[in-house]
Design a protein around this motif. Structure first.
Motif, mmCIF file in Angstrom:
data_model
loop_
_atom_site.group_PDB
_atom_site.id
_atom_site.type_symbol
_atom_site.label_atom_id
_atom_site.label_comp_id
_atom_site.label_asym_id
_atom_site.label_seq_id
_atom_site.Cartn_x
_atom_site.Cartn_y
_atom_site.Cartn_z
ATOM 1 N N SER A 130 -7.788 7.597 -4.524
ATOM 2 C CA SER A 130 -7.621 8.572 -3.434
ATOM 3 C C SER A 130 -8.188 8.047 -2.117
ATOM 4 C CB SER A 130 -8.262 9.910 -3.807
ATOM 5 O OG SER A 130 -9.655 9.767 -3.966
ATOM 6 N N VAL A 131 -9.092 7.060 -2.186
ATOM 7 C CA VAL A 131 -9.629 6.430 -0.974
ATOM 8 C C VAL A 131 -8.498 5.761 -0.188
ATOM 9 C CG1 VAL A 131 -11.146 4.580 -0.132
ATOM 10 C CG2 VAL A 131 -11.909 6.091 -1.970
ATOM 11 N N LEU A 132 -7.475 5.294 -0.893
ATOM 12 C CA LEU A 132 -6.350 4.616 -0.257
ATOM 13 C C LEU A 132 -5.526 5.549 0.624
ATOM 14 C CD1 LEU A 132 -5.105 2.532 -3.305
ATOM 15 C CD2 LEU A 132 -6.544 1.758 -1.414
ATOM 16 N N GLU A 133 -5.711 6.840 0.477
ATOM 17 C CA GLU A 133 -4.952 7.820 1.258
ATOM 18 C C GLU A 133 -5.733 8.398 2.429
ATOM 19 O OE1 GLU A 133 -1.730 9.303 1.378
ATOM 20 O OE2 GLU A 133 -1.472 7.343 0.487
ATOM 21 N N THR A 134 -6.960 7.964 2.631
ATOM 22 C CA THR A 134 -7.770 8.525 3.711
ATOM 23 C C THR A 134 -7.326 7.977 5.069
ATOM 24 O OG1 THR A 134 -9.434 6.782 3.563
ATOM 25 C CG2 THR A 134 -9.793 8.747 2.197
ATOM 26 N N PRO A 135 -7.458 8.787 6.121
ATOM 27 C CA PRO A 135 -7.111 8.297 7.462
ATOM 28 C C PRO A 135 -7.913 7.052 7.854
ATOM 29 C CG PRO A 135 -7.360 10.679 7.497
ATOM 30 C CD PRO A 135 -7.810 10.204 6.135
ATOM 31 N N HIS B 81 0.832 -1.198 0.000
ATOM 32 C CA HIS B 81 0.000 0.000 0.000
ATOM 33 C C HIS B 81 0.872 1.256 0.000
ATOM 34 C CE1 HIS B 81 -1.906 3.256 2.394
ATOM 35 N NE2 HIS B 81 -2.879 3.071 1.527
ATOM 36 N N CYS B 82 1.904 1.250 0.829
ATOM 37 C CA CYS B 82 2.790 2.413 0.930
ATOM 38 C C CYS B 82 3.546 2.676 -0.360
ATOM 39 C CB CYS B 82 3.793 2.219 2.056
ATOM 40 S SG CYS B 82 3.375 3.174 3.476
ATOM 41 N N LEU B 83 3.928 1.631 -1.048
ATOM 42 C CA LEU B 83 4.663 1.796 -2.293
ATOM 43 C C LEU B 83 3.744 2.077 -3.480
ATOM 44 C CD1 LEU B 83 7.343 -1.036 -2.012
ATOM 45 C CD2 LEU B 83 7.625 1.402 -1.556
ATOM 46 N N ALA B 84 2.592 1.430 -3.517
ATOM 47 C CA ALA B 84 1.732 1.513 -4.693
ATOM 48 C C ALA B 84 0.812 2.734 -4.707
ATOM 49 C CB ALA B 84 0.891 0.243 -4.808
ATOM 50 N N THR B 85 0.363 3.180 -3.560
ATOM 51 C CA THR B 85 -0.605 4.278 -3.523
ATOM 52 C C THR B 85 -0.078 5.553 -4.174
ATOM 53 O OG1 THR B 85 -1.714 3.357 -1.600
ATOM 54 C CG2 THR B 85 -2.085 5.681 -2.034
ATOM 55 N N PRO B 86 1.138 6.000 -3.855
ATOM 56 C CA PRO B 86 1.616 7.211 -4.535
ATOM 57 C C PRO B 86 1.694 7.051 -6.048
ATOM 58 C CG PRO B 86 2.996 6.726 -2.640
ATOM 59 C CD PRO B 86 2.073 5.566 -2.817
ATOM 60 N N ILE B 87 2.084 5.871 -6.499
ATOM 61 C CA ILE B 87 2.171 5.617 -7.943
ATOM 62 C C ILE B 87 0.783 5.651 -8.566
ATOM 63 C CG2 ILE B 87 2.818 3.887 -9.674
ATOM 64 C CD1 ILE B 87 5.059 3.047 -7.655
ATOM 65 N N LEU B 88 -0.185 5.011 -7.908
ATOM 66 C CA LEU B 88 -1.560 5.038 -8.417
ATOM 67 C C LEU B 88 -2.110 6.462 -8.478
ATOM 68 C CD1 LEU B 88 -3.168 1.957 -6.622
ATOM 69 C CD2 LEU B 88 -2.748 2.233 -9.067
ATOM 70 N N LEU B 89 -1.829 7.238 -7.460
ATOM 71 C CA LEU B 89 -2.319 8.611 -7.433
ATOM 72 C C LEU B 89 -1.676 9.467 -8.526
ATOM 73 C CD1 LEU B 89 -2.524 9.262 -3.594
ATOM 74 C CD2 LEU B 89 -4.429 8.966 -5.187
ATOM 75 N N ILE B 90 -0.430 9.195 -8.835
ATOM 76 C CA ILE B 90 0.234 9.932 -9.919
ATOM 77 C C ILE B 90 -0.419 9.605 -11.255
ATOM 78 C CG2 ILE B 90 2.379 10.063 -11.263
ATOM 79 C CD1 ILE B 90 3.875 9.800 -8.558
ATOM 80 N N PHE B 91 -0.680 8.328 -11.499
ATOM 81 C CA PHE B 91 -1.227 7.918 -12.787
ATOM 82 C C PHE B 91 -2.743 8.108 -12.895
ATOM 83 C CE2 PHE B 91 2.795 5.534 -12.919
ATOM 84 C CZ PHE B 91 3.286 6.039 -14.115
ATOM 85 N N LEU B 92 -3.466 7.923 -11.802
ATOM 86 C CA LEU B 92 -4.923 8.007 -11.860
ATOM 87 C C LEU B 92 -5.467 9.352 -11.388
ATOM 88 C CD1 LEU B 92 -5.790 4.451 -10.514
ATOM 89 C CD2 LEU B 92 -5.648 5.198 -12.893
ATOM 90 N N GLY B 93 -4.672 10.076 -10.637
ATOM 91 C CA GLY B 93 -5.101 11.385 -10.150
ATOM 92 C C GLY B 93 -5.760 11.294 -8.782
#
Length: 119
Positions: free
Chosen positions: A34-39, A16-28
């Protein structure tokens, strides 16, 4: 079984820590990613990670021969909990270190239990 679950959830945390930033870069940030970044998501993922580590940590503390697990599991828990108070690179770094520490703690506990079963 609990060590394997602990390794799975800690591994999921790591990915999750490695993939979420990459997903957010490519998907916006307006995407479903973006749900993956919620508290809330972080807390929900942290719950099984800590539950498995505490559960197996209890058994490691009862067994004086599981010295490495007795150190790694609490340190990993501490790192992922502290990471929740930060955002950005520090959060990611602490979570990655904590996840890898937890995976190692579960691995060594599983290895120790397997060796004990064979004797």
């Amino acid at each position: 079984m609990s060590d394997r679950l602990g390794m799975f959830f800690s591994g999921l945390c790591f990915v999750h820590c490695l993939a979420t930033p990459i997903l957010l870069i490519f998907l916006g940030t307006n995407s479903l990613a973006s749900v993956l970044e919620t508290p809330l998501f972080h807390r929900l993922l942290l719950l099984p990670v800590l539950t498995m580590a505490i559960f197996q940590g209890y058994y490691a503390w009862k067994n004086p021969q599981a010295k490495l697990s007795r150190v790694l599991l609490p340190l990993g828990c501490l790192a992922v909990v502290i990471a929740q108070f930060f955002h950005g690179p520090i959060e990611i770094l602490l979570t990655i270190i904590g996840s890898l520490t937890l995976i190692s703690g579960h691995f060594f506990h599983l290895k120790h239990e397997h060796c004990a079963d064979q004797n």
